[in-house]
Design an enzyme around this catalytic site. Structure first.
Site, PDB file in Angstrom:
ATOM      1  N   GLU A 143     -13.278 -81.744 -64.354  1.00  0.00           N
ATOM      2  CA  GLU A 143     -12.863 -82.995 -64.974  1.00  0.00           C
ATOM      3  C   GLU A 143     -14.102 -83.892 -65.043  1.00  0.00           C
ATOM      4  OE1 GLU A 143      -9.027 -84.637 -63.435  1.00  0.00           O
ATOM      5  OE2 GLU A 143      -9.172 -82.935 -62.067  1.00  0.00           O
ATOM      6  N   ARG A 370     -10.676 -73.948 -50.533  1.00  0.00           N
ATOM      7  CA  ARG A 370     -11.779 -74.896 -50.692  1.00  0.00           C
ATOM      8  C   ARG A 370     -12.719 -74.734 -49.493  1.00  0.00           C
ATOM      9  NH1 ARG A 370     -12.230 -79.926 -53.157  1.00  0.00           N
ATOM     10  NH2 ARG A 370     -10.011 -79.940 -53.686  1.00  0.00           N
ATOM     11  N   LYS A 380     -14.132 -86.670 -54.907  1.00  0.00           N
ATOM     12  CA  LYS A 380     -14.785 -87.490 -55.936  1.00  0.00           C
ATOM     13  C   LYS A 380     -14.497 -88.967 -55.727  1.00  0.00           C
ATOM     14  CE  LYS A 380     -15.148 -84.280 -59.842  1.00  0.00           C
ATOM     15  NZ  LYS A 380     -14.700 -84.029 -61.224  1.00  0.00           N
TER      16      LYS A 380
END
Length: 814
Positions: A143, A370, A380
């Protein structure tokens, strides 16, 4: 002793009763038999090893896995047993053992077929089931709402690595469905990072390429009565959706007619409504146990300009609606996501079911864990907070976990790829020590970085018997790890700079650097001897005077040049030195998992000493160094030229030290905690109060030096049990550290105080009363224990001390 690995494995009790065990004798034989071999191998110098990386390599080794028939549960137990055993052994044994196993298993794995990770196994199974290899197609779908970080580097390496392994295309697709947070700056930065890492994408795509198709499909779902416009407020919708333990209820707008829904949805697109007045929801199942299936949002109204489509759209698709459909449109065969998307898979498949053409390839979503990195954050939102609140100087600040920040600090693309490959692909989230990443960059820079000399805290050294005005050009090896690197000329003169810490006027016996009356060697130059010092009015040394042995030049072959001395110092010639700004970067957070403590703000753990800027001096060969050039400043660490550097002002960033100071510090603190736990038993054995106070003082001073919040917190939690030594130690942690009750779960801290007040020991009870009195400012919290305190006061235990009775009376009056 000559021991064969395979025989050892056969003879040892690796697997018993479907569990994993290892004989201590087995481990000791490893160390005794093969330890010396490891020491004698150039590549396994103990000072350069990193035990965590070695252990990761062992656990991920194909031959190792074969021992356990690829049973990950047994492998995990094996690893836990190894860790448990090695905590009781010294550091060198850990290095030897891990690296020995790694080295031996690597030799075995060369004979074995390459072990596949579970992602590769999924692909292989699909190929065996009839999927054509030329249909394989992967994607990396960031993104564009921030800069990529180290976690993305692992995902990039996975997807593009699969593309290379299977000779299949990999798309770079930007999931640009939220114009509120997305910018072209982030798009450009992402492309730059992927290219810098060494990967090439097949096609550059955007979710916004498919906005019209996604809209058309949404209309189709409305016509099938599988989507509707909801006009509830967000607060009402949250209530109506239910909870994980209670089912949801239908929206009052769920049964709107198809015609009304089509009309409203078109008007939403035309911009006739304010943001938040209407949304489009899929009509699935409000009673589903998966909260994501309870009529999820497909579209929301946003009057924001998009970085690609401008103001053409007033509604934007949600990620879940756009993601799977974009995969389908691009012919993606495997859509790999991190584990937080596992609950989304059911929705991913439901959306595909509504629009799929059975004659076309259906994408498959699968999840992997992850990889979180210690002493940093990879959210983020939190990275953006660090930037906006000026805790760092931008997204590419060398302390950031962003790829651009790591690159600016001096990390190489190869080191990040090696890090991603060495940590492997897992099914469970884990915390990787940043030491593993640092090992990867040390390993890479050790091979490629030229060795140079720089002095960062200079003090003047004068060679009194060296002729004034004389200068020499001495040969210096550029990189002993690279036979082709050659040599350079380094100027030498009468007056030099050396590091201030490399001299002590009065030195202890084990100080192996320069002192008065003692000889050391100047790197690539002569042997010198300390003679005298000059000090300023405050007593600070301003000059060190030495003499040199004229026949002792390095490499000259003379008898004097081969004389052994206690140490070797780096230096720069003052007349030729180039001034440079040097930015000494350290870890941004002092805690290994700063955002894992729900009771704390991650910003509480920001390291106030993460950046120190000094003015140093470097040898003249660095005067023309360019941005991102990398060097080893001998005896100091690895450094890279910063983008702020100019021809008139050199700027260097410290990439990483030659040694892992944090790991050493962490192990020292762990040892301090363990030793204090052992010492606390003495507290109950001594006879007098002064003896107990002395033990408490020593333990308290140790606890006060522990900087790791996680270590203190975990040590406190582990010692909440009915053992009096454990409870006393937990009380000492609370008393002498910076921990507060608010740093723990409410039930946990209540359990601690309750158990302490009910302890058999008067010392434990007394320390708990003192902590309640001195450390707890919340009267409501303290009042929870009033009943326990009243019981102790009314019916004191036989061993209650006078001090305990005084405290009980004081607490009740309070």
């Amino acid at each position: 002793m000559n021991i064969d690995l395979e025989e050892l494995i056969k003879d040892s009790s690796l697997i018993k009763n479907n569990s994993v065990e290892i004989d201590r004798l087995f481990l000791e034989k490893f160390i005794i038999s093969f330890g010396p071999q490891i020491f004698n191998k150039k590549n396994y110098s103990i000072k350069d090893l990193n035990s965590q990386l070695a252990l990761n390599e062992v656990i991920n080794n194909s031959f190792f896995k074969k021992i356990f028939n690829n049973d990950s549960g047994k492998q995990i137990k094996f690893k836990e047993y190894l860790d448990s055993f090695l905590k009781e052994n010294n550091q060198d044994n850990k290095f030897i053992l891990y690296y020995f196993i790694y080295d031996k298993l690597n030799k075995e794995s060369e004979k074995e077929e390459k072990s596949l990770n579970f992602i590769e196994q999924i692909i292989e199974e699909d190929l065996k089931s009839g999927l054509s290899k030329n249909k394989l197609h992967f994607r990396f779908p960031p993104e564009p709402n921030g800069y990529l970080h180290i976690g993305h580097a692992s995902s990039i390496a996975l997807n593009f690595g699969l593309g290379l392994d299977y000779q299949s295309p990999v798309n770079l697709r930007f999931d640009d469905t939220n114009p509120e947070k997305e910018e072209q700056e982030f798009v450009d930065a992402i492309k730059n990072d992927v290219e810098w890492l060494g990967y090439t994408w097949s096609e550059e795509r955007y979710a916004s390429d498919y906005f019209q198709q996604l809209y058309d499909w949404a209309v189709l779902l409305i016509k099938k009565d599988k989507a509707y416009v909801d006009s509830q407020s967000s607060e009402d919708m949250a209530i109506q959706k239910g909870t994980p333990s209670t089912t949801g209820t239908d929206s009052p707008y769920r049964n709107r007619s198809v015609e009304e829904n089509l009309d409203l949805f078109e008007r939403m697109r035309n911009g006739e409504f304010e943001a938040g007045t209407h949304i489009l929801r899929a009509k699935i199942d409000m009673k589903s146990t998966n909260m994501l299936m309870r009529d999820p949002i497909m579209y929301r109204i946003l009057h924001k300009e998009h970085h690609r489509t401008g103001d053409a759209w007033k509604i934007y698709p949600m990620y879940d609606w756009a993601h799977g459909q974009s995969d389908y449109l691009e012919g993606i065969s495997h859509s790999f996501c991190t584990l937080e998307f596992l609950p989304h898979r059911e929705l991913y498949d439901w959306f595909l079911d509504q629009i799929i053409d059975d004659n076309k390839l259906r994408p498959k979503q699968r999840e992997f864990a992850r990889r979180n990195l210690s002493h940093t954050v990879v959210s983020k939102r939190k990275l953006q907070q660090l930037v906006k609140e000026h805790h760092v100087n931008g997204w590419d600040d060398p302390r950031m976990s962003t790829i651009s920040g790591l690159r600016r600090r001096g990390y190489t693309a190869a080191s990040l790829r090696n890090f991603a490959n060495s940590t492997g692909i897992a099914k469970r989230d884990n915390l990787i020590s940043v030491s593993v990443l640092e090992f990867c960059i040390r390993e890479d820079l050790n091979k490629i970085a030229p060795r140079v000399m720089a002095v960062l805290d200079p003090v003047k050294l004068v060679i009194t018997n060296y002729p004034e005005g004389k200068e020499e050009l001495l040969d210096a090896e550029n990189n002993q790890e690279d036979d082709t690197a050659g040599f350079r000329k380094v100027p030498f003169s009468r007056e030099l700079y050396i590091e201030r810490e490399d001299f002590l006027e009065e030195a202890p016996a084990k100080f192996f650097r320069l002192t008065l009356g003692k000889e050391v060697r100047l790197k690539n130059a002569y042997i010198i001897k300390g003679e005298s010092v000059i000090k300023d009015a405050e007593g600070n040394i301003t000059e060190i005077h030495v003499t040199y042995d004229t026949d002792s030049l390095s490499g000259s072959g003379s008898e004097a040049s081969q004389r052994k001395v206690s140490g070797t110092l780096h230096w720069v010639s003052i007349a030729h030195a180039v001034e440079a700004e040097v930015r000494l970067y350290d870890r941004l957070f002092i805690d290994e998992a700063p955002d894992s403590h729900k009771e704390k703000n991650f910003l509480d753990f920001v390291n106030p000493n993460s950046l120190e800027i000094v003015t140093g001096f470097v040898e003249p060969s660095l005067a023309t160094a360019q941005n991102e050039d990398k060097f080893q400043f001998q005896r100091l660490g690895y450094f890279t030229v910063d983008k702020d550097s100019t021809p008139s002002k050199l700027v260097f960033n410290k990439t990483v030290g030659l040694k892992d100071a944090w790991e050493e510090k962490g192990k020292k603190e762990e040892n301090s905690i363990n030793n204090s736990l052992k010492d606390i038993n003495k507290y109950f054995k001594v006879e007098t109060k002064p003896e107990r106070l002395a033990i408490e003082k020593a333990i308290g001073e140790t606890i006060a030096t522990i900087s790791s919040f996680s270590l203190l917190q975990n040590s406190f939690k582990k010692n909440i049990n009915n053992n009096k030594s454990s409870l006393l130690f937990a009380n000492f942690i609370l008393k002498f550290s910076n921990l507060k009750s608010s740093d723990f779960d409410a039930e946990e801290i209540k359990k601690f105080y309750t158990m302490s007040l009910r302890s058999e020991s008067t010392y434990v009870r007394s320390k708990a009363l003192l902590n309640l009195r001195d450390k707890e400012s919340d009267s409501d919290f303290v009042n929870q224990f009033e009943e326990e305190i009243q019981k102790l006061y009314s019916n004191p235990p036989k061993n209650a001390s006078d001090r305990e009775k005084e405290l009980l009376e004081e607490m009740l009056k309070k």
